[in-house]
Design an enzyme around this catalytic site. Structure first.
Site, mmCIF file in Angstrom:
data_model
loop_
_atom_site.group_PDB
_atom_site.id
_atom_site.type_symbol
_atom_site.label_atom_id
_atom_site.label_comp_id
_atom_site.label_asym_id
_atom_site.label_seq_id
_atom_site.Cartn_x
_atom_site.Cartn_y
_atom_site.Cartn_z
ATOM 1 N N CYS A 37 -0.493 2.619 -4.514
ATOM 2 C CA CYS A 37 -1.280 3.812 -4.829
ATOM 3 C C CYS A 37 -0.492 5.078 -4.526
ATOM 4 C CB CYS A 37 -2.574 3.821 -4.012
ATOM 5 S SG CYS A 37 -3.783 2.598 -4.560
ATOM 6 N N HIS B 90 0.856 -1.187 0.000
ATOM 7 C CA HIS B 90 0.000 0.000 0.000
ATOM 8 C C HIS B 90 0.891 1.236 0.000
ATOM 9 C CE1 HIS B 90 -3.690 -2.150 0.428
ATOM 10 N NE2 HIS B 90 -3.434 -2.628 1.646
#
Length: 592
Positions: A472, A429
């Site tokens: 991301c 992440h």
């Protein structure tokens, strides 16, 4: 693949484990190659790669054959026979000559230490029935070959490498030189044969070496006819002589052809089996070409040698490459040709480098969802980059501190010095300008990449440092309104990291998505970006550099929006960095 000299595919498919596997006759890959009827010039490089993977030249099949025995002949082994005996019994002039002629070289006969004793002992070895190589040749109706072996055994080497025992050769070569200078090829055809063309003078020089040195194509009143006759005779000569034969110091006919700028002879010798990287006192034919006084001829021979697999990065005893020598000699055209080979791309090594894969799929905090499907990315990257010649190191579910500590250990790893590149996949992440460890704590991308700057990691100075970031970089989605049936894609999830514009050269960072946007991942197939990268690298690594391939990745992703449920989104990666050369992932470019 080895027999076909398909080095690129060999690197993708050959493994260390395969080197020990055998067929029903207990023959290894090396043995099967040795038993092949014919192989192209480029097979040499493939065979060396088999040795690097651990191929054992001493391994034997069910009948007791080694690869050398099989190469020397293509029938059944007799107990206690050496490769020379097998070649002699099979009547193979080519193999017999090659094995005999190797023992003329100082590095093999060790005459400075043993005089003529080692060579004499090896040539006089007997099988379990007390038969020598010449005995086996004569018993199998190869009397002329037996005579040649016996003539070779008459040669005597002193401690300086001078040869005696065939005094008539000097005067015969003198007569043949006069015919060459007179371009009397019809007489040469009558007088030169497979028995005498490789007989040595006191320094180990043979007729074929002398011919290539003396018979340079000349500008005559009818040059086309002259060149044709020379080339025709050379073709006939190479049908009977040993193209690998060298004098006592290792100087081969190919070295001479390169030095004289004789591209026709170089081509003919390579096609006949001469080795492009054969050494003479640590000088290759390519280095000899650099000393050719004719620039056009030197460049022509240089191109021929490079196409045959000549290693332009090899150095002589003074530490000089062919490029160094060409520059010193003022051979500008050859130097430019070599420079284009060495400067256009970063050097490719074997192994290519270290490929680090850091994948975080499970997190301590419930606020960070599990990255299901990421194992497919790990498997795909590991498989592809392993086949491309990289050493793979996978680390799973590291905390932020563990990521930092691990990369600190990597940057001081001494093995990096022999690697040509460093690749790192960061898959987790992300937020804003960082990736997230399994403990939910952030690691700034810049802090991770700068560990490999030259002042902190000198082993990678001047080498490409490539980072792929699957994470991301925000929460935005670039939604696309299209008809559902026009897009062929599967559903997925998204993740999150940052942007970095490194000031140091030789860095490249490929992000899965632009700044501020999410990166998509499918639980059943893996990440859209990583899977696309692997697919296109595998398809184009032989023909395109990495940057060109990554442009294809962006083009593919732009034309093929990602489907998440009932919605479709544009996804385009971002590239940052400052490489100073092109990056090739083709392992066949490896110089060692």
């Amino acid at each position: 693949l080895v027999i076909e000299a398909d080095f690129s595919q060999l690197l993708l498919k050959a493994t260390t484990e395969l080197m020990t596997k055998t067929d029903a006759a207990e023959r290894t890959v090396l043995m099967l190659v040795a038993d092949a009827h014919e192989t192209p010039v480029q097979t040499e490089k493939c065979i060396w790669f088999l040795f690097k993977l651990g191929a054992d030249p001493k391994a034997t099949d069910r009948s007791g054959n080694t690869a050398a025995h099989l190469a020397a002949r293509r029938d059944n082994l007799r107990d206690g026979a050496t490769p020379l005996m097998e070649a002699a019994r099979a009547g193979s002039w080519k193999c017999t000559k090659h094995l005999l002629h190797l023992l003329r070289q100082l590095r093999f006969n060790e005459c400075s230490t043993h005089g003529n004793s080692k060579r004499s002992r090896l040539l006089g070895l007997k099988d379990h029935r007390g038969r020598t190589a010449s005995d086996l040749a004569r018993l199998n109706d190869h009397s002329e070959l037996a005579n040649y072996i016996e003539l070779e055994m008459r040669l005597v080497f002193d401690c300086n490498g001078s040869i005696t025992g065939l005094d008539f050769v000097e005067s015969w070569l003198k007569d043949m030189k006069k015919l060459i200078e007179d371009e009397n090829y019809s007489a040469l055809v009558q007088k030169v044969n497979r028995f005498n063309c490789d007989l040595p003078n006191s320094q180990g020089n043979t007729f074929s070496m002398m011919f290539i040195y003396v018979a340079q194509p000349q500008q005559r009143s009818n040059p086309d006819t002259t060149n044709l006759n020379q080339e025709t005779f050379l073709k006939k000569l190479l049908q009977v002589c040993d193209p690998t034969c060298a004098n006592t110091y290792g100087m081969s006919a190919l070295h001479i052809a390169a030095y004289k700028g004789n591209s026709a002879a170089a081509t003919a010798l390579l096609n006949a089996g001469a080795r492009a990287n054969v050494m003479c006192l640590e000088w290759t034919p390519l280095m000899q070409a650099a000393c050719c006084t004719q620039q056009d001829a030197a460049a022509s021979v240089c191109w021929i040698l490079l196409c045959a697999g000549s290693n332009w990065s090899l150095k002589n005893r003074e530490g000089k490459t062919a490029l160094d020598l060409a520059t010193e000699q003022g051979s500008h055209k050859m130097a430019e040709l070599l420079r284009s080979r060495s400067d256009e791309f970063y050097p490719v090594t074997n192994p290519q480098g270290l490929c680090v894969i850091i994948n975080i799929s499970k997190f301590e905090s419930s606020s960070e969802g599990e990255r299901k499907g990421s194992q497919f990315d790990v498997e795909r990257v590991s498989e592809l980059f392993s086949k491309l010649g990289f050493i793979i190191d996978v680390r799973e579910d590291l905390t932020a501190d563990e990521i930092e500590n691990y990369l600190d250990c990597v940057r001081i790893w001494k093995e990096l010095e022999r690697h040509g590149a460093f690749v790192c996949f960061l898959m987790t992440h992300g937020r804003e300008d960082c990736i997230v460890g399994s403990d939910g704590k952030p690691c700034k991308i810049f802090d991770l990449t700068r560990k490999f700057q030259p002042k902190l990691c000198s082993s990678l100075a001047g080498k490409p440092k490539i980072f792929f970031v699957q994470a991301c970089r925000g929460l935005e989605k670039d939604e696309l309104l299209v008809k559902r049936e026009t897009i062929d894609n599967a559903g997925g999830r998204f993740e999150g990291t940052s942007v970095l514009y490194p000031s140091n050269s030789d860095f490249l960072i490929f992000y899965a998505t632009p700044r501020g946007q999410v990166a998509f991942r499918d639980e059943n197939t893996g990440s859209y970006f990583i899977q696309t990268v692997c697919e296109l690298i595998e398809k184009y690594y032989q023909t395109e550099d990495l940057m060109s391939i990554m442009v294809r990745v962006n083009k593919r992703m732009a034309k093929k929006p990602y489907r998440d449920g009932d919605q479709y989104f544009h996804v385009v990666g971002e590239i940052t960095g400052h490489p100073t050369r092109k990056i090739s992932l083709d392992p066949s470019r490896a110089c060692d």
